[in-house]
Design an enzyme around this catalytic site. Structure first.
Site, PDB file in Angstrom:
ATOM      1  N   GLY A 169      90.773 -18.610  38.817  1.00 36.02           N
ATOM      2  CA  GLY A 169      89.594 -18.891  39.636  1.00 36.02           C
ATOM      3  C   GLY A 169      90.033 -19.521  40.950  1.00 36.02           C
ATOM      4  N   GLN A 196      89.429 -22.285  42.271  1.00 39.42           N
ATOM      5  CA  GLN A 196      89.845 -23.687  42.131  1.00 39.42           C
ATOM      6  C   GLN A 196      90.774 -23.862  40.924  1.00 39.42           C
ATOM      7  OE1 GLN A 196      89.760 -26.417  43.892  1.00 39.42           O
ATOM      8  NE2 GLN A 196      88.673 -25.478  45.597  1.00 39.42           N
ATOM      9  N   SER A 197      91.570 -22.855  40.621  1.00 36.18           N
ATOM     10  CA  SER A 197      92.462 -22.904  39.462  1.00 36.18           C
ATOM     11  C   SER A 197      93.506 -24.019  39.573  1.00 36.18           C
ATOM     12  CB  SER A 197      93.169 -21.547  39.337  1.00 36.18           C
ATOM     13  OG  SER A 197      94.283 -21.649  38.480  1.00 36.18           O
ATOM     14  N   ASN A 198      93.526 -24.870  38.563  1.00 36.24           N
ATOM     15  CA  ASN A 198      94.569 -25.905  38.497  1.00 36.24           C
ATOM     16  C   ASN A 198      95.931 -25.275  38.217  1.00 36.24           C
ATOM     17  OD1 ASN A 198      92.826 -28.303  38.685  1.00 36.24           O
ATOM     18  ND2 ASN A 198      92.017 -27.578  36.731  1.00 36.24           N
ATOM     19  N   CYS A 249      96.949 -22.217  39.182  1.00 36.10           N
ATOM     20  CA  CYS A 249      97.490 -21.599  40.404  1.00 36.10           C
ATOM     21  C   CYS A 249      98.037 -22.666  41.356  1.00 36.10           C
ATOM     22  CB  CYS A 249      96.421 -20.755  41.092  1.00 36.10           C
ATOM     23  SG  CYS A 249      96.073 -19.239  40.166  1.00 36.10           S
TER      24      CYS A 249
END
Ligand code: PLP
Length: 333
Positions: A77, A79-81, A83
């Site tokens: 997503g 706001q992926s933690n 990534c």
């Protein structure tokens, strides 16, 4: 214990483990035999690399380097933690990072996305619709990088697969040492579950170590049936890849899907209220995408008496602070 594969030392571990006594006391006024609540601080695995993903990436990135790769592709997503952790660690290791991010509106450069950009990651944005062909997107980028003579390593969303799973087998071993130090035998280990890798690692880790605690994932998207299938898939891949002698017929994969709220990434006012309450009561900051939902769910279940009879339960705080900062407009004081 079975031998672990090679890993890189990227996480600040062991992470702290402590009781939340003011919260337990407050809940005991409402539920007579409220268990003592403990917290495993995997929100402190690093500053900008904080959260659960760095534990998986210790194994995944070690594998990438062992295979001679110079480019990492992964997805999540906007706001992926996960990534964000890959972007930061990639910069630390001198690897090129390409992130495939899902968002339907033009995203604001805040929270995790801001850190992705600072770390110099290449970012491609896709709509929810385009993301349905995620495998095809990975393949087409891999082909393009191969044509440039680069060696590409692909990491699935959330770093959840048979290799990433080791991160939470190791964390289960760390928890066992924490329990022994505190002289407790918790009945439950509770955490937020999203792509299933944390749940898979903790579930098999506890089984291998002979811990009696039941691991219970609180879903932030998808239902229990989905997680049962997803977690088993990762475990089966892990068993095959590393020839693990474990009987999976007797593994209990437990998921509570009653607290997902409106959608992935969207939380109701009760979750934001929980975030504010716990921050002021204990100085522990949850997030609205993962840990806030799971923690809220756990507290509701305690109030309903679901954990009565348990003397101690453990919440694994898997991070997410930057995702909270990306939703600051929902936190008006
Ligand atoms: C990714 C994530 C989770 C869920 O972990 P999975 O292994 O993907 O199920 C929980 N909390 C936070 C903060 C996360 O970033």
């Amino acid at each position: 214990m079975i031998p672990y594969p090679k890993k890189l030392n990227l996480a600040q571990a062991p992470t702290p483990f402590h009781a939340l006594d003011r919260l337990s006391e407050q809940l005991a006024k409402r539920a007579s035999d409220c268990p003592r609540i403990w917290i495993k601080r995997d929100d402190q695995t690093g500053c900008v690399t904080s959260g659960n993903k760095v534990r998986k990436l210790e194994y995944l990135l070690a594998d990438a380097l062992a295979k001679g790769c110079d480019t990492i592709i992964t997805s999540g997503g906007v706001q992926s933690n996960h990534c964000r952790a890959v972007a930061i660690l990639g910069a630390q290791l001198g690897l090129k990072v390409h992130l495939l991010l899902r968002s339907d509106i033009k995203p604001q450069p805040v929270g995790n996305l801001l850190l992705d950009q600072l770390a110099g990651a290449t970012i491609s944005h896709y709509s929810q619709q385009e993301f349905k062909q995620l495998d095809g997107l990975f393949e087409s980028w891999q082909t393009q990088y191969a044509a440039q003579g680069r060696c590409c390593y692909s990491i699935p969303t959330g770093g959840s697969n048979g290799t990433g799973l080791w991160g939470y087998v190791a964390a289960a071993e760390e928890l066992m040492a924490d329990f022994s130090t505190e002289k407790i035998e918790p009945s439950y280990i509770i955490h937020a579950t999203g792509s299933g890798g944390t749940q898979a690692g903790l579930t098999v880790g506890c089984k291998l170590l002979g811990l009696s605690a039941q691991v219970e994932g609180y879903a932030v998207c998808d239902n229990s049936a989905y997680f049962e299938r997803r977690v088993l898939e990762d475990i089966q891949q892990w068993i095959k890849q590393y020839q693990i002698p474990i009987e999976i017929e007797r593994l209990k994969i437990a998921t509570n899907d009653g607290y997902i709220g409106p959608d992935y990434g969207l939380a109701g006012p009760e979750v934001f209220a929980m975030i504010k309450d716990l921050a002021a009561l204990e100085g522990v900051i949850l997030d609205p995408v993962y840990t806030g939902k799971a923690f809220y769910g756990m507290v509701e279940e305690i109030k309903a008496g679901r954990y009565s009879g348990a003397s101690d339960i453990v919440f694994v705080h898997t991070g997410g602070l930057f995702g909270l900062l990306a939703q600051q407009d929902k936190l008006a004081y």
